[in-house]
Design an enzyme around this catalytic site. Structure first.
Site, PDB file in Angstrom:
ATOM      1  N   LYS A  83       0.821  -1.219   0.000  1.00 37.48           N
ATOM      2  CA  LYS A  83       0.000   0.000   0.000  1.00 37.48           C
ATOM      3  C   LYS A  83       0.853   1.266   0.000  1.00 37.48           C
ATOM      4  O   LYS A  83       0.606   2.186  -0.777  1.00 37.48           O
ATOM      5  CB  LYS A  83      -0.910   0.040   1.228  1.00 37.48           C
ATOM      6  CG  LYS A  83      -2.007  -0.987   1.249  1.00 37.48           C
ATOM      7  CD  LYS A  83      -2.928  -0.786   2.442  1.00 37.48           C
ATOM      8  CE  LYS A  83      -2.247  -1.013   3.769  1.00 37.48           C
ATOM      9  NZ  LYS A  83      -1.861  -2.422   4.003  1.00 37.48           N
ATOM     10  N   THR A  84       1.836   1.310   0.891  1.00 38.26           N
ATOM     11  CA  THR A  84       2.613   2.547   1.047  1.00 38.26           C
ATOM     12  C   THR A  84       3.381   2.872  -0.232  1.00 38.26           C
ATOM     13  O   THR A  84       3.361   4.022  -0.702  1.00 38.26           O
ATOM     14  CB  THR A  84       3.574   2.424   2.238  1.00 38.26           C
ATOM     15  OG1 THR A  84       2.814   2.245   3.436  1.00 38.26           O
ATOM     16  CG2 THR A  84       4.437   3.663   2.375  1.00 38.26           C
ATOM     17  N   GLU A 143      -3.626   6.204   1.432  1.00 31.57           N
ATOM     18  CA  GLU A 143      -3.367   4.821   1.782  1.00 31.57           C
ATOM     19  C   GLU A 143      -4.521   4.344   2.662  1.00 31.57           C
ATOM     20  O   GLU A 143      -4.806   4.947   3.702  1.00 31.57           O
ATOM     21  CB  GLU A 143      -2.041   4.707   2.527  1.00 31.57           C
ATOM     22  CG  GLU A 143      -1.688   3.298   2.919  1.00 31.57           C
ATOM     23  CD  GLU A 143      -0.287   3.172   3.489  1.00 31.57           C
ATOM     24  OE1 GLU A 143      -0.031   2.191   4.209  1.00 31.57           O
ATOM     25  OE2 GLU A 143       0.552   4.055   3.216  1.00 31.57           O
TER      26      GLU A 143
END
Length: 465
Positions: A122-123, A166
């Site tokens: 995700k990051t 995010e």
């Protein structure tokens, strides 16, 4: 979660309990940029706290009931326990108390939201998407659970109409968002301390797809991961607009010609019948090619030229704690990574094998994160760590959990399928141990979501001494 979202302008004076955290600090930063009054507290001082103070936030070190005096809204994360004195005082005073995700959603109410979800990646994918949209001239607002290496920031209030976020699934709060575009990088069993079962994890992502579809949006889903693919196909069958990306032959955005390399991955992307590439990344690993493909798909879906988007993804300089080079000492490169799930550990160690010198060895210092995750995935962690030539396992970083009797890092060390592994109960023993085992040309990875990140610079200094 179905809580009503209060627009940010109506929150009044906002107090953050644990303002220095990765997620909380980004939200606070955007509120400050919008002229809101922000206060907060944290357990310790940090560079993040210093930056927030410079932007106008009043931040106290130590959490005390009086810190919430004067606040209209108090923001908490799932890590804040009911016994926290500030939370207890806020409840007693009848203040509005909202979850971090509600605070973030309040900032998105007038923007086209891109919510990037998934068990892993995700990051980096959120970071890549942000840089790609910046290259397209969009000036998006963004909140990332990490820090962009190039700018040193994790959040920004842009002038454009796009907000990139995010979307953390760990406690189900990502279901508060109302995305125009949703991304699912992959879906595996994780955060079972919250969900309990794989079926509950899956259902949360199914519901995430539904929230995107309800608003006529698009879900961009990795076709190479079995979990995300099944959920994407389910969403498509339910009538959602779904775009599959990956190396799969039937992907709508297909990665072809992927070539791992010591300086970064290279690949081409076939989209709408046209092959674009070669696209040259500055990050190694096939997983980063997939992350980049997702970011490019977001740009295309929002109507931006793919040529500009590709320039953006090629310029991406990385995110801190995501295969971040911390330094080189005596010919040994030391990298740091946030990997704290078996799949993430396997991916980063595979990437390490791509960048290590011929004949060099890959060493890993791994710190398990959470007692429950250690207990549930000890065998999977052992197999993943076995990709490295030399393995150090530290004790568990507890984060928000109380200890579970008998659960230590030794459980994972016992599962590593070769003999070059050691469990070190003392954090202080790691650097001296590894220093004696490395040689020029080797690579060391410090991995985990806890304070293992502190060991990278310490090891570099020891190697240079």
């Amino acid at each position: 979660m179905t809580e009503a979202i209060v627009p940010a302008a109506e929150l009044g004076r906002v107090h953050f309990i644990g303002i220095g955290g990765a997620g909380m600090s980004g939200i606070a930063r955007i509120m400050l940029m919008r002229g809101m009054t922000v206060t907060g507290s944290d357990a310790k001082d940090s560079s993040v706290v210093t930056t927030l103070r410079a932007q106008g936030a009043e931040v106290e070190i130590g959490q005390r009931a009086e810190n919430v005096t004067g606040a209209d809204t108090v923001v908490v994360s799932s890590a804040i326990r009911e016994t926290n004195p500030e939370l207890a005082a806020a409840r007693a005073a009848g203040l509005r108390i909202i979850h971090r995700s509600q605070a973030l959603a309040s900032l998105m109410t007038d923007r086209r939201t891109v919510a990037i979800a998934g068990t892993h990646g995700k990051t980096t994918t959120t970071s890549m998407t942000t840089v790609v949209l910046q290259a397209c001239g969009a000036d998006p607002s963004f909140v990332i659970g990490g820090v962009l290496t190039a700018t040193g920031t994790n959040a920004h209030d842009g002038t454009g109409d796009v907000f990139v976020a995010e979307a953390d699934e760990s406690d189900g709060s990502f279901l508060l968002y109302e995305p125009a575009v949703g991304v699912i990088t992959n879906v595996e069993a994780d955060h079972l301390d919250h969900y309990g079962t794989w079926e509950a994890v899956r259902q949360a992502f199914v519901d995430f797809c539904s929230r995107v579809a309800e608003r006529g949006g698009t879900v961009i889903v990795c076709a190479d991961d079995p979990g995300s693919r099944e959920i994407g196909e389910h969403a498509r069958a339910e009538g959602a607009r779904v775009l599959l990306y990956g190396q799969a032959e039937d992907a709508d955005a297909r990665i072809v010609g992927i070539r791992p390399g010591r300086t970064g991955a290279e690949f081409s992307l076939v989209l709408d019948g046209t092959e674009h590439g070669p696209i040259r990344l500055r990050q190694p690993g096939e997983y980063n090619a997939a992350n980049a493909a997702a970011a490019l798909c977001v740009a295309a879906e929002l109507g931006f030229p793919l040529s500009d988007a590709i320039l953006g993804v090629e310029s991406f300089g990385g995110t801190r704690r995501r295969f971040e080079l911390r330094g080189t000492g005596s010919g040994v490169r030391v990298y740091d990574d946030y990997a704290h799930h078996p799949t993430e550990v396997a991916a980063v160690l595979t990437a390490a094998r791509e960048v290590v010198d011929p004949g060099g060895r890959v060493h890993v210092i791994f710190q398990p994160h959470l007692f429950s995750r250690t207990q549930n995935f000890k065998a999977e962690f052992g197999r993943a760590l076995g990709i490295a030539d030399d393995v150090v396992v530290l004790d568990v970083f507890p984060a928000r959990e109380d200890p579970i009797p008998g659960v230590t890092g030794a459980l994972i060390a016992a599962e590593v399928p070769h003999e070059d592994v050691v469990f070190l109960a003392s954090f202080a023993d790691a650097v001296p141990y590894v220093r004696e085992r490395v040689r020029p040309g080797d690579v060391v990875i410090t991995a985990g979501a806890g304070d293992v990140t502190l060991l990278g610079p310490e090891l570099v200094a020891a190697l240079e001494a």
